[in-house]
Design an enzyme around this catalytic site. Structure first.
Site, PDB file in Angstrom:
ATOM      1  N   GLY A  92       0.903  -1.195   0.026  1.00 37.55           N
ATOM      2  CA  GLY A  92      -0.707   0.078  -0.447  1.00 37.55           C
ATOM      3  C   GLY A  92       1.275   1.143   0.178  1.00 37.55           C
ATOM      4  N   SER A 116       1.283   3.155  -2.191  1.00 40.72           N
ATOM      5  CA  SER A 116       1.245   4.227  -3.443  1.00 40.72           C
ATOM      6  C   SER A 116       0.029   6.028  -2.636  1.00 40.72           C
ATOM      7  CB  SER A 116       0.202   3.371  -4.304  1.00 40.72           C
ATOM      8  OG  SER A 116      -1.045   3.797  -3.481  1.00 40.72           O
ATOM      9  N   ARG A 117       0.161   5.373  -1.202  1.00 36.54           N
ATOM     10  CA  ARG A 117      -0.169   6.825  -1.118  1.00 36.54           C
ATOM     11  C   ARG A 117       0.001   6.938   0.693  1.00 36.54           C
ATOM     12  NH1 ARG A 117      -5.822   5.521  -1.660  1.00 36.54           N
ATOM     13  NH2 ARG A 117      -6.191   4.370  -2.508  1.00 36.54           N
ATOM     14  N   ASN A 137       1.270  -2.666   5.726  1.00 34.99           N
ATOM     15  CA  ASN A 137       0.418  -1.293   5.505  1.00 34.99           C
ATOM     16  C   ASN A 137      -1.752  -1.780   4.916  1.00 34.99           C
ATOM     17  OD1 ASN A 137       0.140   1.555   5.782  1.00 34.99           O
ATOM     18  ND2 ASN A 137       0.496   1.208   3.717  1.00 34.99           N
ATOM     19  N   SER A 178      -4.719  -0.280  13.913  1.00 36.29           N
ATOM     20  CA  SER A 178      -5.578   0.777  13.892  1.00 36.29           C
ATOM     21  C   SER A 178      -5.672   0.746  15.585  1.00 36.29           C
ATOM     22  CB  SER A 178      -6.583   1.815  13.435  1.00 36.29           C
ATOM     23  OG  SER A 178      -7.834   1.729  13.256  1.00 36.29           O
ATOM     24  N   TYR A 201     -14.350  -3.429   9.309  1.00 37.80           N
ATOM     25  CA  TYR A 201     -12.835  -2.504   9.927  1.00 37.80           C
ATOM     26  C   TYR A 201     -11.944  -3.099  11.296  1.00 37.80           C
ATOM     27  CZ  TYR A 201      -8.942   1.071   9.551  1.00 37.80           C
ATOM     28  OH  TYR A 201      -7.919   1.620   9.777  1.00 37.80           O
ATOM     29  N   LYS A 229      -9.280  -5.154  12.289  1.00 37.32           N
ATOM     30  CA  LYS A 229      -7.982  -4.683  13.188  1.00 37.32           C
ATOM     31  C   LYS A 229      -7.464  -4.806  14.138  1.00 37.32           C
ATOM     32  CE  LYS A 229      -6.428  -1.675   9.564  1.00 37.32           C
ATOM     33  NZ  LYS A 229      -5.446  -1.960   9.062  1.00 37.32           N
ATOM     34  N   ILE A 248      -4.803   9.912  11.562  1.00 36.48           N
ATOM     35  CA  ILE A 248      -3.885  10.428  10.495  1.00 36.48           C
ATOM     36  C   ILE A 248      -4.144  11.342   9.015  1.00 36.48           C
ATOM     37  CG2 ILE A 248      -1.374   9.523   9.104  1.00 36.48           C
ATOM     38  CD1 ILE A 248      -2.021   9.513  12.395  1.00 36.48           C
TER      39      ILE A 248
HETATM   40  P1  NAP Z   1      -5.031   5.242   2.268  1.00 38.31           P
HETATM   41  O1  NAP Z   1      -4.827   6.776   1.717  1.00 38.31           O
HETATM   42  O2  NAP Z   1      -6.733   4.701   1.455  1.00 38.31           O
HETATM   43  O3  NAP Z   1      -4.054   4.134   1.144  1.00 38.31           O
HETATM   44  C1  NAP Z   1      -4.161   2.821   1.172  1.00 38.31           C
HETATM   45  C2  NAP Z   1      -3.184   1.792   0.486  1.00 38.31           C
HETATM   46  O4  NAP Z   1      -3.620   0.835   0.674  1.00 38.31           O
HETATM   47  C3  NAP Z   1      -2.833   2.857  -1.046  1.00 38.31           C
HETATM   48  O5  NAP Z   1      -1.469   2.083  -1.375  1.00 38.31           O
HETATM   49  C4  NAP Z   1      -4.162   1.102  -1.548  1.00 38.31           C
HETATM   50  O6  NAP Z   1      -3.339   0.787  -2.932  1.00 38.31           O
HETATM   51  C5  NAP Z   1      -3.301  -0.022  -0.997  1.00 38.31           C
HETATM   52  N1  NAP Z   1      -4.677  -0.618  -1.009  1.00 38.31           N
HETATM   53  C6  NAP Z   1      -5.843  -0.942  -0.103  1.00 38.31           C
HETATM   54  N2  NAP Z   1      -6.300  -2.237  -1.343  1.00 38.31           N
HETATM   55  C7  NAP Z   1      -5.293  -2.811  -1.824  1.00 38.31           C
HETATM   56  C8  NAP Z   1      -5.468  -3.860  -1.980  1.00 38.31           C
HETATM   57  N3  NAP Z   1      -6.036  -5.203  -2.212  1.00 38.31           N
HETATM   58  N4  NAP Z   1      -3.967  -5.228  -2.504  1.00 38.31           N
HETATM   59  C9  NAP Z   1      -3.136  -3.878  -2.462  1.00 38.31           C
HETATM   60  N5  NAP Z   1      -3.341  -2.530  -2.298  1.00 38.31           N
HETATM   61  C10 NAP Z   1      -3.555  -2.007  -1.543  1.00 38.31           C
HETATM   62  O7  NAP Z   1      -4.923   4.212   3.458  1.00 38.31           O
HETATM   63  P2  NAP Z   1      -4.037   4.958   4.533  1.00 38.31           P
HETATM   64  O8  NAP Z   1      -4.540   6.163   5.414  1.00 38.31           O
HETATM   65  O9  NAP Z   1      -2.742   5.407   3.820  1.00 38.31           O
HETATM   66  O10 NAP Z   1      -3.973   3.958   5.474  1.00 38.31           O
HETATM   67  C11 NAP Z   1      -2.675   2.652   5.437  1.00 38.31           C
HETATM   68  C12 NAP Z   1      -2.783   1.799   6.268  1.00 38.31           C
HETATM   69  O11 NAP Z   1      -3.067   2.969   8.135  1.00 38.31           O
HETATM   70  C13 NAP Z   1      -4.344   1.418   6.395  1.00 38.31           C
HETATM   71  O12 NAP Z   1      -4.633  -0.180   6.948  1.00 38.31           O
HETATM   72  C14 NAP Z   1      -5.306   1.667   7.229  1.00 38.31           C
HETATM   73  O13 NAP Z   1      -6.241   0.534   7.848  1.00 38.31           O
HETATM   74  C15 NAP Z   1      -4.553   1.922   8.507  1.00 38.31           C
HETATM   75  N6  NAP Z   1      -4.826   3.462   9.220  1.00 38.31           N
HETATM   76  C16 NAP Z   1      -5.241   4.613   8.802  1.00 38.31           C
HETATM   77  C17 NAP Z   1      -5.181   5.327   9.727  1.00 38.31           C
HETATM   78  C18 NAP Z   1      -5.843   6.744   9.078  1.00 38.31           C
HETATM   79  O14 NAP Z   1      -5.727   7.336   9.821  1.00 38.31           O
HETATM   80  N7  NAP Z   1      -5.504   7.412   7.892  1.00 38.31           N
HETATM   81  C19 NAP Z   1      -5.405   5.377  10.981  1.00 38.31           C
HETATM   82  C20 NAP Z   1      -5.033   3.796  11.703  1.00 38.31           C
HETATM   83  C21 NAP Z   1      -5.048   3.039  10.689  1.00 38.31           C
HETATM   84  P3  NAP Z   1      -3.968   1.411  -4.689  1.00 38.31           P
HETATM   85  O15 NAP Z   1      -3.272   2.541  -4.404  1.00 38.31           O
HETATM   86  O16 NAP Z   1      -3.870   0.441  -5.445  1.00 38.31           O
HETATM   87  O17 NAP Z   1      -5.427   1.556  -3.750  1.00 38.31           O
END
Ligand code: NAP
Length: 254
Positions: free
Chosen positions: A17, A19-20, A97, A149, A162, A166, A195
């Site tokens: 994950g 890419s972003r 991730n 999370s 979700y 987690k 985040i």
């Molecule tokens: P995000 O911006 O939505 O990015 C998600 C990443 O996961 C993207 O690179 C996406 O790739 C990839 N992904 C999703 N489904 C996939 C699959 N089936 N196979 C391969 N790659 C896949 O999310 P984020 O906020 O950075 O979150 C990253 C991690 O942190 C997640 O596990 C999330 O649950 C956890 N988290 C986030 C927060 C928060 O506040 N943001 C808080 C707690 C935990 P594509 O670009 O190809 O879609």
């Protein structure tokens, strides 16, 4: 600011994950350490992968390898990881991730939503760790970081599936830590709070304000904060830490 860990230089670390959002920042943090950054990208995202490769090299990565796989596709993961190891040797660090969220009230929760959330967030991480584990046995100082999370610890309205995914990662992490500890393979979980990324951008302003008012440090976290903690856990600076669950949430959980 990203702390430097000399032992991460040339370390082969796979980040899913990337890419972003959080995964992208973790990859950049590893590139700045001079690591060999391995990331996954999905079918049709070749352009994103090529641009990311260039960016990580510019930041200082000793090498960068993009592997094409979806974390819900076991065969793709097996093939991609196997081919990487054949060329470069065993992977030495793994950051699970990649994740998705689909917020909905329990009343409206569909079986298909549960399936996709669990297979991406939980089964994907479990399968990839399992696939890598045979190679981990041939590597030194392996560290696995699972991105859980705080929702996995405290639950949340509209996030039952979700939260379950987690929370599942936490049990998984501790089991891996117990099973592989004797081989000096560590596994830890991190629990980010709120985040600022695409995932949280999708929330309504009202929900964001509610979170903000509950965070003692008074601000949302940044992906760089998560990258810093992840680099620490991947490095030997944390060599006696395994099976831990570390909250990184500005105090939201308190
Ligand atoms: P995000 O911006 O939505 O990015 C998600 C990443 O996961 C993207 O690179 C996406 O790739 C990839 N992904 C999703 N489904 C996939 C699959 N089936 N196979 C391969 N790659 C896949 O999310 P984020 O906020 O950075 O979150 C990253 C991690 O942190 C997640 O596990 C999330 O649950 C956890 N988290 C986030 C927060 C928060 O506040 N943001 C808080 C707690 C935990 P594509 O670009 O190809 O879609």
């Amino acid at each position: 600011m990203i702390a430097t860990y000399n032992d991460l230089k040339n370390k082969k670390v796979l980040v899913t994950g990337a890419s972003r959002g959080i995964g992208l920042e973790i990859s950049k943090g590893l590139a700045k350490q001079g690591a060999h950054v391995i990331f996954n990208y999905r079918e049709g995202k070749e352009d994103v992968a090529a641009a990311l490769t260039e960016e990580l090299k510019t930041l200082g990565a000793s090498n960068v390898t993009g592997l094409k796989f979806d974390v819900t596709n076991e065969d793709e993961m097996k093939d991609a990881v196997g081919e990487f190891v054949k060329e470069f040797g065993p992977i030495e660090g793994l950051v699970n991730n990649a994740g998705i969220s689909k917020d909905t009230l329990l009343l409206r929760l569909k079986g298909s939503d549960i399936d996709s959330i669990l297979s991406t967030n939980l089964k994907g991480a479990m399968m990839l760790t399992s696939i890598c584990s045979r190679y981990f046995l041939k590597a030194e100082n392996v560290s696995i970081v699972n991105v859980s999370s705080i929702v996995g610890l405290m639950g949340n309205v509209s996030q039952a599936a979700y939260a379950a995914s987690k929370a599942g990662l936490l049990g998984f992490t501790k089991s891996v830590a117990k099973e592989l500890g004797s081989r000096n393979i560590r596994a830890n979980a991190i629990c980010p709070g709120f985040i600022a990324t695409d995932m949280t951008d999708a929330l309504e302003d009202k929900a964001k304000e509610a979170y903000l008012s509950s965070i003692p440090l008074g601000d949302f976290g940044k992906s760089e904060d998560i990258a810093n903690l992840t680099c620490f856990l991947l490095s030997q600076a944390s060599s006696y830490i395994t099976g831990e669950v570390i909250k990184i949430d500005g105090g939201l959980y308190i």
